[in-house]
Design a protein around this motif. Sequence first.
Motif, PDB file in Angstrom:
ATOM      1  N   MET A 111     -19.162  60.033  50.035  1.00 53.47           N
ATOM      2  CA  MET A 111     -19.610  58.823  50.737  1.00 53.47           C
ATOM      3  C   MET A 111     -21.067  58.940  51.134  1.00 53.47           C
ATOM      4  N   SER A 112     -21.807  57.843  50.977  1.00 51.90           N
ATOM      5  CA  SER A 112     -23.219  57.820  51.374  1.00 51.90           C
ATOM      6  C   SER A 112     -23.364  57.071  52.685  1.00 51.90           C
ATOM      7  N   ILE A 113     -24.152  57.669  53.583  1.00 53.53           N
ATOM      8  CA  ILE A 113     -24.360  57.086  54.914  1.00 53.53           C
ATOM      9  C   ILE A 113     -25.855  56.936  55.155  1.00 53.53           C
ATOM     10  N   SER A 114     -26.247  55.809  55.753  1.00 52.08           N
ATOM     11  CA  SER A 114     -27.664  55.551  56.014  1.00 52.08           C
ATOM     12  C   SER A 114     -27.915  55.405  57.507  1.00 52.08           C
ATOM     13  N   GLY A 115     -28.925  56.098  58.015  1.00 59.00           N
ATOM     14  CA  GLY A 115     -29.209  56.055  59.446  1.00 59.00           C
ATOM     15  C   GLY A 115     -29.679  54.698  59.927  1.00 59.00           C
ATOM     16  N   HIS A 116     -30.614  54.102  59.186  1.00 62.04           N
ATOM     17  CA  HIS A 116     -31.239  52.902  59.736  1.00 62.04           C
ATOM     18  C   HIS A 116     -30.432  51.626  59.512  1.00 62.04           C
ATOM     19  N   LYS A 117     -29.198  51.725  59.023  1.00 56.96           N
ATOM     20  CA  LYS A 117     -28.345  50.548  58.927  1.00 56.96           C
ATOM     21  C   LYS A 117     -27.406  50.491  60.134  1.00 56.96           C
ATOM     22  N   ILE A 118     -27.338  51.601  60.887  1.00 61.70           N
ATOM     23  CA  ILE A 118     -26.408  51.626  62.019  1.00 61.70           C
ATOM     24  C   ILE A 118     -27.132  51.905  63.325  1.00 61.70           C
ATOM     25  N   TYR A 119     -28.311  51.334  63.468  1.00 64.52           N
ATOM     26  CA  TYR A 119     -29.091  51.431  64.704  1.00 64.52           C
ATOM     27  C   TYR A 119     -29.573  52.849  64.974  1.00 64.52           C
ATOM     28  N   GLY A 120     -29.748  53.588  63.867  1.00 65.21           N
ATOM     29  CA  GLY A 120     -30.312  54.930  63.938  1.00 65.21           C
ATOM     30  C   GLY A 120     -31.700  54.946  63.329  1.00 65.21           C
ATOM     31  N   PRO A 121     -32.329  56.126  63.235  1.00 63.01           N
ATOM     32  CA  PRO A 121     -33.692  56.172  62.718  1.00 63.01           C
ATOM     33  C   PRO A 121     -33.773  56.046  61.197  1.00 63.01           C
ATOM     34  N   LYS A 122     -34.946  55.633  60.737  1.00 62.71           N
ATOM     35  CA  LYS A 122     -35.183  55.596  59.290  1.00 62.71           C
ATOM     36  C   LYS A 122     -35.551  57.004  58.836  1.00 62.71           C
ATOM     37  N   GLY A 123     -35.253  57.298  57.583  1.00 61.33           N
ATOM     38  CA  GLY A 123     -35.637  58.583  57.020  1.00 61.33           C
ATOM     39  C   GLY A 123     -34.531  59.619  57.054  1.00 61.33           C
ATOM     40  N   VAL A 124     -33.345  59.217  57.504  1.00 64.52           N
ATOM     41  CA  VAL A 124     -32.241  60.171  57.532  1.00 64.52           C
ATOM     42  C   VAL A 124     -30.963  59.470  57.093  1.00 64.52           C
ATOM     43  N   GLY A 125     -30.113  60.258  56.471  1.00 61.31           N
ATOM     44  CA  GLY A 125     -28.813  59.754  56.061  1.00 61.31           C
ATOM     45  C   GLY A 125     -27.913  60.956  55.927  1.00 61.31           C
ATOM     46  N   ALA A 126     -26.756  60.753  55.334  1.00 59.92           N
ATOM     47  CA  ALA A 126     -25.857  61.881  55.126  1.00 59.92           C
ATOM     48  C   ALA A 126     -25.014  61.610  53.902  1.00 59.92           C
ATOM     49  N   ILE A 127     -24.471  62.707  53.359  1.00 62.00           N
ATOM     50  CA  ILE A 127     -23.499  62.547  52.284  1.00 62.00           C
ATOM     51  C   ILE A 127     -22.258  63.312  52.672  1.00 62.00           C
ATOM     52  N   TYR A 128     -21.098  62.681  52.484  1.00 59.56           N
ATOM     53  CA  TYR A 128     -19.813  63.333  52.714  1.00 59.56           C
ATOM     54  C   TYR A 128     -19.323  63.829  51.367  1.00 59.56           C
ATOM     55  N   VAL A 129     -18.953  65.115  51.314  1.00 59.05           N
ATOM     56  CA  VAL A 129     -18.426  65.686  50.070  1.00 59.05           C
ATOM     57  C   VAL A 129     -17.119  66.387  50.388  1.00 59.05           C
ATOM     58  N   ARG A 130     -16.035  65.921  49.809  1.00 56.10           N
ATOM     59  CA  ARG A 130     -14.699  66.430  50.113  1.00 56.10           C
ATOM     60  C   ARG A 130     -14.557  67.907  49.760  1.00 56.10           C
ATOM     61  N   ARG A 131     -13.865  68.636  50.669  1.00 55.98           N
ATOM     62  CA  ARG A 131     -13.602  70.056  50.410  1.00 55.98           C
ATOM     63  C   ARG A 131     -12.233  70.295  49.797  1.00 55.98           C
ATOM     64  N   ARG A 132     -11.232  69.442  50.215  1.00 61.24           N
ATOM     65  CA  ARG A 132      -9.888  69.657  49.674  1.00 61.24           C
ATOM     66  C   ARG A 132      -9.311  68.370  49.133  1.00 61.24           C
ATOM     67  N   PRO A 133      -9.148  68.225  47.806  1.00 64.09           N
ATOM     68  CA  PRO A 133      -9.550  69.159  46.757  1.00 64.09           C
ATOM     69  C   PRO A 133     -11.075  69.177  46.605  1.00 64.09           C
ATOM     70  N   ARG A 134     -11.604  70.345  46.260  1.00 64.63           N
ATOM     71  CA  ARG A 134     -13.045  70.540  46.266  1.00 64.63           C
ATOM     72  C   ARG A 134     -13.785  69.686  45.245  1.00 64.63           C
ATOM     73  N   VAL A 135     -14.830  69.030  45.721  1.00 66.28           N
ATOM     74  CA  VAL A 135     -15.707  68.289  44.824  1.00 66.28           C
ATOM     75  C   VAL A 135     -16.970  69.125  44.665  1.00 66.28           C
ATOM     76  N   ARG A 136     -17.313  69.459  43.432  1.00 68.14           N
ATOM     77  CA  ARG A 136     -18.527  70.245  43.227  1.00 68.14           C
ATOM     78  C   ARG A 136     -19.621  69.344  42.733  1.00 68.14           C
ATOM     79  N   LEU A 137     -20.840  69.652  43.118  1.00 70.07           N
ATOM     80  CA  LEU A 137     -21.936  68.904  42.521  1.00 70.07           C
ATOM     81  C   LEU A 137     -23.187  69.751  42.378  1.00 70.07           C
ATOM     82  N   GLU A 138     -24.021  69.347  41.435  1.00 67.52           N
ATOM     83  CA  GLU A 138     -25.255  70.080  41.167  1.00 67.52           C
ATOM     84  C   GLU A 138     -26.313  69.537  42.109  1.00 67.52           C
TER      85      GLU A 138
END
Lengths: 94, 369
Positions: free
Chosen positions: B192-219
């Motif tokens: 999941m992609s999350i954006s800071g400045h769409k939820i009354y937070g600062p610009k320039g930051v966001g987050a990514i959720y990456v599931r652990r179980r079952p593990r999702v790998r990415l480069e």
Amino acid sequence: MAASSRAQVLRLYRAMLRESQRFTAYGYRTYAIRRIRDAFRENKHLKDSEEIQTLVNKARTNLEIIHRQVTIGQLYSTQKLVIESLENRDNLII
Amino acid sequence: MDVQATTPLDPRVLDCMLPYLMHYYGNPHSRTHAYGWESESAMERARQQVASLIGADPREIFFTSGATESNNLAIKGVARFYKSRKKHIITTQTEHKCVLDSCRYLETEGFRVTYLPVKSNGLIDLKELENALQPDTSLVSIMTVNNEIGVKQPISDIGQICSSRKVFFHTDAAQAVGKIPMDVNDMKIDLMSISGHKIYGPKGVGAIYVRRRPRVRLEPLQSGGGQERGMRSGTVPTPLAVGLGAACEVSQQEMEYDYKRISVLADRLVTKIMTEIPDVVMNGDPEHHYPGCINLSFAYVEGESLLMALKDVALSSGRFGIGRFTTEEEVDYTVQKCIQHVKRLREMSPLWEMVQDGVDLKSIKWTQH
């Protein structure tokens, strides 16, 4: 510490509203006043003193936040928005 | 009235950020002194706040520079990691530019991409999704709430389909997180992609959720010192991360209140406009819709003319955005101006004149110049 009395809660409510009026930003000012009114109204029926005290403590923290942010807003204030200027007030017919 | 583009900082968020912009300026990755330790603990607290909003574990949250980076990471990262056996990706035609562009880029690397069309109500057809899945599909990427129309895709259903076919499901939830309840386990979301400045937070930051179980790998995209468990190198900007965390926590507390208020204001806007002027269409499915993003089409009026006429309201192309700080006065003002200018522009429109005279526009033979 004794539980907050009705008078204390009202004093806190009025202090929060008074402080919120000082926000220079239109959106923050209107939001704070609206939110405070709605939150106190929503909880006015509560009887459990522990619950009330938790909320009172939260409100006191919020009052401190409002005070700091009001001050910062005044240091960096800008012009009034279109929605705030008097001429437009008269134009709102609806 | 353009909260889909960006939102103001909530004062509570700024209040949390300031100490880290002033006195607590340590690097969270400095392990040897108190400046580092206090910065790290603030960062981890923020991570927990983000995780809590979406029902995830903090170890599954990685800070990025925004939803664009998170989208790039999810799509390119997953595709490239599994490329030896999986070469197919599915997305929709209405995704954000960064998703579409990432997919286009992957096509040049030899991947196959299916761009699912949407129905006239803006929603994807679940049957079409199922049919598009192939044995070598590694990822499905579909946004939760569309930033132009406001439609809500059937995320739980999509998650169910993907999980039963063992395909990873990524969603760009930038416009949805903190506004509608999201749970990565209930909805079977893997990324999941999350954006800071769409939820009354600062610009320039966001987050990514990456599931652990079952593990999702990415480069990973960004190489360097191995920060964020190697997922995203680079010093985590503590003040921004703290801001994102605070924004998530505030949103979690205020979600119900905001949603109710925004729905009321949205109804007010649409009802007032539609009762006053005819031939207005609300785009997007009315039921599966986030109320804070209203997209209207005004027949016989040119979009740009209307936008330019509404010069003291910040709007974008027929989209009305209502957020936490939007007031009833602002909605009424926008409605009044909109009605006034649509009427004026229609008076000037030859098409409108013809329609008023009872001419069927479809029967007109337009001459060439």
